[in-house]
Design an enzyme around this catalytic site. Structure first.
Site, mmCIF file in Angstrom:
data_model
loop_
_atom_site.group_PDB
_atom_site.id
_atom_site.type_symbol
_atom_site.label_atom_id
_atom_site.label_comp_id
_atom_site.label_asym_id
_atom_site.label_seq_id
_atom_site.Cartn_x
_atom_site.Cartn_y
_atom_site.Cartn_z
ATOM 1 N N HIS A 137 0.813 -1.231 0.000
ATOM 2 C CA HIS A 137 0.000 0.000 0.000
ATOM 3 C C HIS A 137 0.847 1.283 0.000
ATOM 4 O O HIS A 137 1.942 1.324 0.553
ATOM 5 C CB HIS A 137 -0.917 0.014 1.235
ATOM 6 C CG HIS A 137 -0.155 0.002 2.522
ATOM 7 N ND1 HIS A 137 0.281 1.154 3.128
ATOM 8 C CD2 HIS A 137 0.285 -1.027 3.290
ATOM 9 C CE1 HIS A 137 0.948 0.841 4.224
ATOM 10 N NE2 HIS A 137 0.966 -0.482 4.344
ATOM 11 N N HIS A 146 12.297 0.073 -12.809
ATOM 12 C CA HIS A 146 12.095 -1.355 -13.093
ATOM 13 C C HIS A 146 12.287 -2.144 -11.813
ATOM 14 O O HIS A 146 13.373 -2.122 -11.213
ATOM 15 C CB HIS A 146 13.102 -1.816 -14.163
ATOM 16 C CG HIS A 146 13.011 -3.277 -14.504
ATOM 17 N ND1 HIS A 146 13.866 -3.875 -15.400
ATOM 18 C CD2 HIS A 146 12.167 -4.261 -14.093
ATOM 19 C CE1 HIS A 146 13.561 -5.152 -15.522
ATOM 20 N NE2 HIS A 146 12.534 -5.421 -14.719
HETATM 21 C C1 LIG Z 1 13.338 -10.999 -16.286
HETATM 22 C C2 LIG Z 1 14.730 -10.422 -15.995
HETATM 23 O O1 LIG Z 1 15.723 -11.010 -16.266
HETATM 24 S S1 LIG Z 1 14.773 -8.863 -15.269
HETATM 25 C C3 LIG Z 1 16.479 -8.545 -14.951
HETATM 26 C C4 LIG Z 1 16.920 -9.060 -13.597
HETATM 27 N N1 LIG Z 1 18.342 -8.755 -13.431
HETATM 28 C C5 LIG Z 1 18.890 -8.653 -12.235
HETATM 29 O O2 LIG Z 1 18.271 -8.820 -11.212
HETATM 30 C C6 LIG Z 1 20.360 -8.271 -12.264
HETATM 31 C C7 LIG Z 1 20.816 -7.666 -10.948
HETATM 32 N N2 LIG Z 1 22.209 -7.338 -11.053
HETATM 33 C C8 LIG Z 1 23.077 -7.456 -10.027
HETATM 34 O O3 LIG Z 1 22.731 -7.834 -8.911
HETATM 35 C C9 LIG Z 1 24.506 -7.095 -10.380
HETATM 36 O O4 LIG Z 1 25.357 -8.002 -9.716
HETATM 37 C C10 LIG Z 1 24.846 -5.622 -10.015
HETATM 38 C C11 LIG Z 1 24.160 -4.720 -11.062
HETATM 39 C C12 LIG Z 1 24.366 -5.239 -8.653
HETATM 40 C C13 LIG Z 1 26.347 -5.379 -10.027
HETATM 41 O O5 LIG Z 1 26.863 -5.716 -11.260
HETATM 42 P P1 LIG Z 1 28.424 -5.385 -11.550
HETATM 43 O O6 LIG Z 1 28.642 -3.909 -11.407
HETATM 44 O O7 LIG Z 1 28.733 -6.010 -12.873
HETATM 45 O O8 LIG Z 1 29.168 -6.046 -10.344
HETATM 46 P P2 LIG Z 1 30.186 -7.301 -10.337
HETATM 47 O O9 LIG Z 1 29.514 -8.527 -10.859
HETATM 48 O O10 LIG Z 1 31.453 -6.850 -10.999
HETATM 49 O O11 LIG Z 1 30.445 -7.499 -8.786
HETATM 50 C C14 LIG Z 1 31.144 -6.533 -8.029
HETATM 51 C C15 LIG Z 1 31.149 -6.985 -6.596
HETATM 52 O O12 LIG Z 1 29.822 -6.875 -6.064
HETATM 53 C C16 LIG Z 1 29.380 -8.161 -5.600
HETATM 54 N N3 LIG Z 1 27.972 -8.273 -5.956
HETATM 55 C C17 LIG Z 1 27.424 -8.178 -7.213
HETATM 56 N N4 LIG Z 1 26.081 -8.295 -7.160
HETATM 57 C C18 LIG Z 1 25.777 -8.481 -5.862
HETATM 58 C C19 LIG Z 1 24.540 -8.674 -5.199
HETATM 59 N N5 LIG Z 1 23.379 -8.691 -5.873
HETATM 60 N N6 LIG Z 1 24.568 -8.817 -3.845
HETATM 61 C C20 LIG Z 1 25.735 -8.786 -3.165
HETATM 62 N N7 LIG Z 1 26.951 -8.599 -3.747
HETATM 63 C C21 LIG Z 1 26.966 -8.457 -5.088
HETATM 64 C C22 LIG Z 1 30.241 -9.168 -6.328
HETATM 65 O O13 LIG Z 1 30.316 -10.376 -5.605
HETATM 66 C C23 LIG Z 1 31.550 -8.439 -6.396
HETATM 67 O O14 LIG Z 1 32.166 -8.531 -5.139
HETATM 68 P P3 LIG Z 1 33.777 -8.546 -5.004
HETATM 69 O O15 LIG Z 1 34.240 -7.221 -5.542
HETATM 70 O O16 LIG Z 1 33.986 -8.712 -3.543
HETATM 71 O O17 LIG Z 1 34.243 -9.672 -5.838
#
Ligand SMILES: CC(=O)SCCNC(=O)CCNC(=O)[C@H](O)C(C)(C)COP(=O)(O)OP(=O)(O)OC[C@H]1O[C@@H](n2cnc3c(N)ncnc32)[C@H](O)[C@@H]1OP(=O)(O)O
Length: 209
Positions: A137, A146
């Protein structure tokens, strides 16, 4: 009932889902407009290569478009292009989404199957509420934001314009996530997140650039 055919901009995975949502709500999709190199079809819809097709189809009498592009900033830009040309932005809302009668939903919005939008929440234009996401709510979801699949927002949460919540993000009540931010998959947001930052983890913390 007359059926006004819809043009979809985008020809990738997100477009596939949106075309099927449009069909499920009784709309006919005639063309998907892809990148300059795209060809073939997208879940049975012929793909036209290149944005220039938008103006051509408008001159042929098409008036309804859905922008099925996952990038929040690009979706907003393409919507501007389409409305300048006189297109109307239609919604792609699953018949299997549950939307409160007191919620308000803008235009150009995608709401996937299993999503729930509860009382007095507002979903601004061009937002995506992805599969199985719940918006409780009094939430406000900004323009071209998104919420990826399986997010859960408690009551009175504010999500800024073009902000992206990764899959499975949870947000506790009364929190603000400002515009142009990214929250990593599986994060739990328990305090406000500033503008233009990436926040990750449980609890979510801003990542230093
Ligand atoms: C229908 C569909 O498909 S809709 C689309 C859905 N898509 C998603 O949900 C994608 C979400 N994306 C993420 O979570 C990505 O990991 C992001 C955008 C947060 C970060 O991406 P990047 O900038 O490429 O980060 P990268 O993969 O290089 O990781 C960097 C650091 O963050 C950490 N990290 C990345 N994502 C996460 C997360 N979700 N939670 C915790 N830590 C994370 C990595 O382990 C890494 O740690 P390190 O430096 O200690 O090794």
């Amino acid at each position: 009932m007359t059926r006004t055919p819809v043009i979809v901009m985008g020809a990738g995975g997100h477009a596939k889902v949106c075309i099927e949502l449009l069909r499920a709500s009784g709309k006919q999709v005639d063309f998907a407009i892809g990148a300059d190199v795209d060809s073939g079809e997208c879940v049975g819809v012929p793909i036209l290569a290149g944005d220039a097709n938008l103006a051509r189809l408008r001159s042929e009498g098409y008036t309804s478009v859905f922008i099925a592009v996952g990038s929040n900033s690009l979706r907003e830009k393409l919507a501007g292009l389409a409305t300048e040309q006189g297109y109307i932005l239609v919604n792609a809302i699953s018949p299997n989404a549950t939307i409160s009668p007191t919620a308000s939903v803008g235009s150009g919005v995608a709401i996937m199957a299993g999503a729930v939008i509860n009382a007095d929440s507002t979903i601004a234009d061009l937002a995506i509420i992805n599969t199985g996401t719940t918006v409780d709510h009094d939430c406000r979801i900004g323009r071209a934001a998104h919420l990826a699949p399986q997010c859960a927002l408690a009551g009175n949460v504010l999500i800024g314009e073009r902000t992206f919540l990764g899959i499975g993000t949870k947000v506790i009540p009364n929190v603000i996530v400002e515009s142009d931010s990214i929250v990593g998959a599986g994060s739990v947001v328990i305090s406000n997140i500033g503008r233009g930052v990436t926040a990750l983890g449980v609890p979510a913390r801003s990542r230093l650039k």
